[in-house]
Scaffold this motif. Sequence first.
Motif, PDB file in Angstrom:
ATOM      1  N   TYR A   1      13.816  11.390  11.578  1.00  0.00           N
ATOM      2  CA  TYR A   1      15.098  11.752  10.711  1.00  0.00           C
ATOM      3  C   TYR A   1      14.720  11.155   9.393  1.00  0.00           C
ATOM      4  N   TRP A   2      13.972   9.888   9.385  1.00  0.00           N
ATOM      5  CA  TRP A   2      13.770   9.424   7.915  1.00  0.00           C
ATOM      6  C   TRP A   2      13.208  10.201   6.920  1.00  0.00           C
ATOM      7  N   LEU A   3      12.545  11.240   7.420  1.00  0.00           N
ATOM      8  CA  LEU A   3      11.622  11.978   6.651  1.00  0.00           C
ATOM      9  C   LEU A   3      12.679  12.752   5.561  1.00  0.00           C
ATOM     10  N   ALA A   4      13.962  12.853   6.206  1.00  0.00           N
ATOM     11  CA  ALA A   4      15.060  13.352   5.210  1.00  0.00           C
ATOM     12  C   ALA A   4      15.269  12.852   3.863  1.00  0.00           C
ATOM     13  N   GLU A   5      14.891  11.481   3.660  1.00  0.00           N
ATOM     14  CA  GLU A   5      14.940  10.589   2.499  1.00  0.00           C
ATOM     15  C   GLU A   5      13.889  11.285   1.657  1.00  0.00           C
ATOM     16  N   PHE A   6      13.092  12.096   1.846  1.00  0.00           N
ATOM     17  CA  PHE A   6      12.079  12.759   0.826  1.00  0.00           C
ATOM     18  C   PHE A   6      12.679  14.132   0.531  1.00  0.00           C
ATOM     19  N   SER A   7      13.726  14.536   0.880  1.00  0.00           N
ATOM     20  CA  SER A   7      14.288  15.724   0.413  1.00  0.00           C
ATOM     21  C   SER A   7      14.209  16.067  -1.034  1.00  0.00           C
ATOM     22  N   GLU A   8      14.674  15.178  -1.841  1.00  0.00           N
ATOM     23  CA  GLU A   8      14.329  15.270  -3.337  1.00  0.00           C
ATOM     24  C   GLU A   8      13.002  15.667  -3.692  1.00  0.00           C
ATOM     25  N   ALA A   9      12.135  15.331  -2.854  1.00  0.00           N
ATOM     26  CA  ALA A   9      10.724  15.838  -3.256  1.00  0.00           C
ATOM     27  C   ALA A   9      10.180  17.114  -2.719  1.00  0.00           C
ATOM     28  N   HIS A  10      10.964  17.592  -1.582  1.00  0.00           N
ATOM     29  CA  HIS A  10      10.919  18.841  -1.167  1.00  0.00           C
ATOM     30  C   HIS A  10      12.185  19.158  -0.155  1.00  0.00           C
ATOM     31  N   ILE A  11      12.647  20.429  -0.595  1.00  0.00           N
ATOM     32  CA  ILE A  11      13.989  20.709   0.168  1.00  0.00           C
ATOM     33  C   ILE A  11      13.604  20.651   1.671  1.00  0.00           C
ATOM     34  N   GLY A  12      12.258  20.962   2.218  1.00  0.00           N
ATOM     35  CA  GLY A  12      11.996  21.310   3.586  1.00  0.00           C
ATOM     36  C   GLY A  12      12.467  20.003   4.276  1.00  0.00           C
ATOM     37  N   PHE A  13      12.272  18.801   3.837  1.00  0.00           N
ATOM     38  CA  PHE A  13      12.493  17.675   4.533  1.00  0.00           C
ATOM     39  C   PHE A  13      14.170  17.525   4.928  1.00  0.00           C
ATOM     40  N   ASN A  14      14.938  18.518   4.128  1.00  0.00           N
ATOM     41  CA  ASN A  14      16.463  18.195   4.466  1.00  0.00           C
ATOM     42  C   ASN A  14      16.736  18.588   5.702  1.00  0.00           C
ATOM     43  N   LEU A  15      15.636  19.304   6.223  1.00  0.00           N
ATOM     44  CA  LEU A  15      16.122  20.022   7.684  1.00  0.00           C
ATOM     45  C   LEU A  15      16.249  18.960   8.741  1.00  0.00           C
ATOM     46  N   PHE A  16      15.492  17.568   8.439  1.00  0.00           N
ATOM     47  CA  PHE A  16      15.497  16.601   9.426  1.00  0.00           C
ATOM     48  C   PHE A  16      16.792  15.884   9.394  1.00  0.00           C
ATOM     49  N   ARG A  17      17.707  16.288   8.497  1.00  0.00           N
ATOM     50  CA  ARG A  17      19.125  15.645   8.706  1.00  0.00           C
ATOM     51  C   ARG A  17      20.105  16.191   9.800  1.00  0.00           C
ATOM     52  N   TYR A  18      19.611  17.409  10.062  1.00  0.00           N
ATOM     53  CA  TYR A  18      20.541  18.478  11.195  1.00  0.00           C
ATOM     54  C   TYR A  18      19.993  18.066  12.479  1.00  0.00           C
ATOM     55  N   ILE A  19      21.250  17.620  13.253  1.00  0.00           N
ATOM     56  CA  ILE A  19      21.111  16.988  14.610  1.00  0.00           C
ATOM     57  C   ILE A  19      20.317  18.536  15.318  1.00  0.00           C
ATOM     58  N   THR A  20      20.913  19.730  15.142  1.00  0.00           N
ATOM     59  CA  THR A  20      20.719  20.780  15.859  1.00  0.00           C
ATOM     60  C   THR A  20      19.185  20.879  15.784  1.00  0.00           C
ATOM     61  N   VAL A  21      18.468  20.931  14.659  1.00  0.00           N
ATOM     62  CA  VAL A  21      17.170  21.244  14.251  1.00  0.00           C
ATOM     63  C   VAL A  21      16.212  20.099  14.957  1.00  0.00           C
ATOM     64  N   ARG A  22      16.806  18.851  14.914  1.00  0.00           N
ATOM     65  CA  ARG A  22      16.011  17.682  15.611  1.00  0.00           C
ATOM     66  C   ARG A  22      15.998  17.698  17.115  1.00  0.00           C
ATOM     67  N   ALA A  23      17.158  18.433  17.681  1.00  0.00           N
ATOM     68  CA  ALA A  23      17.413  18.800  19.058  1.00  0.00           C
ATOM     69  C   ALA A  23      16.503  19.614  19.478  1.00  0.00           C
ATOM     70  N   GLY A  24      16.252  20.574  18.733  1.00  0.00           N
ATOM     71  CA  GLY A  24      15.217  21.784  19.155  1.00  0.00           C
ATOM     72  C   GLY A  24      13.997  21.257  19.186  1.00  0.00           C
ATOM     73  N   ALA A  25      13.542  20.277  18.296  1.00  0.00           N
ATOM     74  CA  ALA A  25      12.193  19.728  18.257  1.00  0.00           C
ATOM     75  C   ALA A  25      12.108  18.805  19.244  1.00  0.00           C
ATOM     76  N   ALA A  26      13.195  18.349  19.723  1.00  0.00           N
ATOM     77  CA  ALA A  26      12.974  17.248  20.753  1.00  0.00           C
ATOM     78  C   ALA A  26      12.634  18.002  22.046  1.00  0.00           C
ATOM     79  N   PHE A  27      13.271  19.055  22.310  1.00  0.00           N
ATOM     80  CA  PHE A  27      13.334  20.055  23.368  1.00  0.00           C
ATOM     81  C   PHE A  27      11.900  20.335  23.422  1.00  0.00           C
ATOM     82  N   PHE A  28      11.231  20.953  22.511  1.00  0.00           N
ATOM     83  CA  PHE A  28       9.873  21.320  22.605  1.00  0.00           C
ATOM     84  C   PHE A  28       8.787  20.331  22.713  1.00  0.00           C
TER      85      PHE A  28
END
Length: 361
Positions: free
Chosen positions: A3-30
């Motif tokens: 989740y803390w990778l979201a702190e780098f969202s200013e460097a790259h917008i892709g890191f902002n995905l780690f803020r979303y619970i649903t995205v991280r839940a899908g990643a946790a499942f797989f």
Amino acid sequence: MLYWLAEFSEAHIGFNLFRYITVRAGAAFFTALIFGFVFGTPLINLLRRRQGRGQPIREDGPESHLLTKKGTPTMGGLLILSALTFATLMWARLDNPYVWLVLGVTLGFGAIGFADDYAKVSKSTHAGVSGRVRLGLGFLIALVASVAAMYLHPETLSGRLAFPVFKEYLLDLSWFFIPFAMFVIVGSANSVNLTDGLDGLAIMPVMIAAGTLGAIAYAVGRVDFTAYLDVHYVPGAGELLIFTAALAGGGLGFLWYNAPPAAVFMGDTGSLALGGALGAIAVVTKHEIVLGIVGGLFVVEALSVIIQVVYFKRTGKRVFLMAPIHHHFEKKGWAEPQIVIRFWIISLVLALIGLATLKIR
């Protein structure tokens, strides 16, 4: 942790995905699912070498079990717990106290189950750790979790019991909430334990119940959802969706090996841990009563044992051909896959009813 990778969202917008619970839940499942596939076979081979004759089979159980299940290793719950823990620690916010509370209950009951399984296989007996010791340790873990939940809940919810349908009503239990929550957690753990008697029977209903409670946790953790559904807001509870997704992934990976004919049993290591997890999530989300609906199959399994024991002690006769109730249907001639799949269907229907209570006003 990621989740803390979201702190780098200013460097790259892709890191902002780690803020979303649903995205991280899908990643946790797989993550948990892949973990199960990768480590499943090595763990089963290790358990088979260490346990030799596998899980002792009760001689007073169904006769078919003495032939079909003899020699199968147990403690397969280690695979689920390892996958679940790894995926949760990787994808959940580790500053969320509810994650640690539920994970602590899960691993605590898993430790009790592991000690019981170890005693069984090392002594080649189905007795294991005494029931009093297991219950005593279980209530101790539940006590710590219940006090923590009461402390962590918002003041408006602390020590109060919420009801489905009658959502505006809260019953103030005060400090009596603690023994109530303890009963929910310990009762859930032991009910799942009683259900785990056939290949694949317990794990799928656990996954269905966990998925349902995960959806509820996500809903009660969002102000906009709670306002729409008219349920009580529990700040931070939404993070438990990641835990339940990891449980579902780890459970599915385990089911690959536990499907009939099972290559491994989850044992008390898994059943007590997963049941305790369901109870803890229900307590955190203030949906203890809904757990009784969603986990209705586990309730029926436990009640069948209680009814059988009480009635037999009073009359010397039996209500069921054998308890828990899944053995009753075995005695009536139902094939094991038939029982398992029908019980899965019942669990799914009960889960849908439980979810429906969110919208009913």
